[in-house]
Design a protein around this motif. Sequence first.
Motif, PDB file in Angstrom:
ATOM      1  N   ASN A  79      26.155  40.918  30.089  1.00 46.94           N
ATOM      2  CA  ASN A  79      24.818  41.066  30.668  1.00 46.94           C
ATOM      3  C   ASN A  79      23.776  41.377  29.597  1.00 46.94           C
ATOM      4  O   ASN A  79      23.646  42.513  29.146  1.00 46.94           O
ATOM      5  CB  ASN A  79      24.791  42.150  31.743  1.00 46.94           C
ATOM      6  N   LYS A 121      27.132  42.487  38.948  1.00 47.41           N
ATOM      7  CA  LYS A 121      27.396  43.126  37.670  1.00 47.41           C
ATOM      8  C   LYS A 121      27.124  44.621  37.791  1.00 47.41           C
ATOM      9  O   LYS A 121      26.081  45.027  38.310  1.00 47.41           O
ATOM     10  CB  LYS A 121      26.527  42.513  36.569  1.00 47.41           C
ATOM     11  N   GLU A 161      31.871  42.329  36.036  1.00 44.63           N
ATOM     12  CA  GLU A 161      31.454  41.608  37.239  1.00 44.63           C
ATOM     13  C   GLU A 161      32.458  41.837  38.348  1.00 44.63           C
ATOM     14  O   GLU A 161      33.647  41.520  38.205  1.00 44.63           O
ATOM     15  CB  GLU A 161      31.323  40.115  36.930  1.00 44.63           C
TER      16      GLU A 161
END
Length: 518
Positions: free
Chosen positions: A397, A437, A476
């Motif tokens: 991310n 996430k 995730e």
Amino acid sequence: MKNIKFFLVILVVAFATLYSCDSDDVKDLTVDIEAPSNIDLIYNITQDNTGLVTIAPSGKSVSSFEVFYGDGTGESTVLSLGEKAQRNYSEGSFPVRVVATNLAGQTAELTKNLEVSFKAPENLVVNVTKSASSNFGVSVSATADFETSFEATFGEDPAAAPLAFTEADTVDYEYSSTGTYTITVTALSGGAATTSTTEVVIIEDPVTLPLTFESATLNYNLIGFESDVSIVDNPDSSVDNNSGKVVRIQKTGSQVFGGVVVPLSRPIDFSGPQGFRMKTRSPMPVGTKVTMKLENADGSIASADFEAFTTKVSEWETLFFDTTGLDTSQPFSRFVIFFDLGNAPTGDINYFDDIELADGPPILLPLTFEDTRRQYNIGTNNGAFSIIANPVAGGINNSSRVMQFNRPPTGPNNFSLVAIVLDQPVAFDASTTFTLKVYSPRAGLPVWLKIERVGDGGSFQEVTSVTTSVSNAWEELTFTNFNGNTTEDLRNVVIFFDPLQATSSAETIYIDDLIKTN
């Protein structure tokens, strides 16, 4: 002995003679009672149009009266001397008869006409309001003094019977077309006397925002240029747009500027939001430009072009047009819409629908928190949220913005959560899957995902006990096994963080990129 007997005979004769004399002196007292006379009826009619009449009989040498009301019922009332009768009459003339009786049973009677007339109602006040649900509907109510009921005519059909109503009622009427009409309200007295007043009502069917193109009575007056434009049935009714009617546009000819003018009945009110949302469906590639500009009624004043870009192919989506810099003091009253402005026609058919004012882009899936223009509707329980620059970018991310959730120390069954309201409902089937996430300070943090109806938590889809497997790193999580029984208008996305277990210390959790993968 003979003398005693003789004396007794004399006494008896004398007594008999005396008795005979006394009996002749006793008289019948009723013989001298006068017959009833001077019979009269006094009427007192109330002045409130109820028809209540007080009847007071009088006379000389009377012990009782019988009053016959003369109203066709044949009913009567017997009154003692000094008593009065009351009766409700309609308007008209009534032959009231009274029979007076004295103590000797002698009678005398009188018939006297009772004239009942109602006064005209006064202080008539009429209230006409437009319907909140229809541009063609009105509601009428009225008050007045001395009225018994009302009648209303609405000036559209001269042969239509008046609609009757009372002071406690509201009468509704739906006009069949636009125009100027005279509403006449008549207050009735219960008799011939009436009072009337009129109100002029203008029935309009204006084209105003939001524009849905659903009305069967509106003339939207779309003006196509270098294009074929029409309002048609929605070719793809879905959770993203379940409207019945939409606008179809196809660029024609050889020009690159084919578009459509969408006029409004009055200038746009910019006292609230100043941006615009519009639903579009295009078969053209992702990133196709959709252009909107604003003009005044005759096109002599025009705004700059405002652009948005498609993110889907042949699916409905909601685009946002950021009008920063727009001179909102101008009387803008029409839109000009282009698809793929500047490029030659391709033969593609595009659709648009539901133009509305808005503060920012719609809150939709996927939830990424990247667009700073979005205005979120977010709630929490046992925690606080903020949308911040990503403090732990890296790994899976590298988003620039994420949501931070601060969870305080809590006891068991704490239901720590954040709830985010979407602008469009989420559709489910048995294979629906979401990914989220999460950056957690500890492994084994249970995360629940629930999507429910706004204001009704009893209608929902939910997956529980998906747990984090790492600490202090993005991972995730995948949410599957929804039951697939979609309930309409599931728009409240609720994310729980270890909602059942107690924690002794505060935790800071980050989330990002809630994506519906299928």
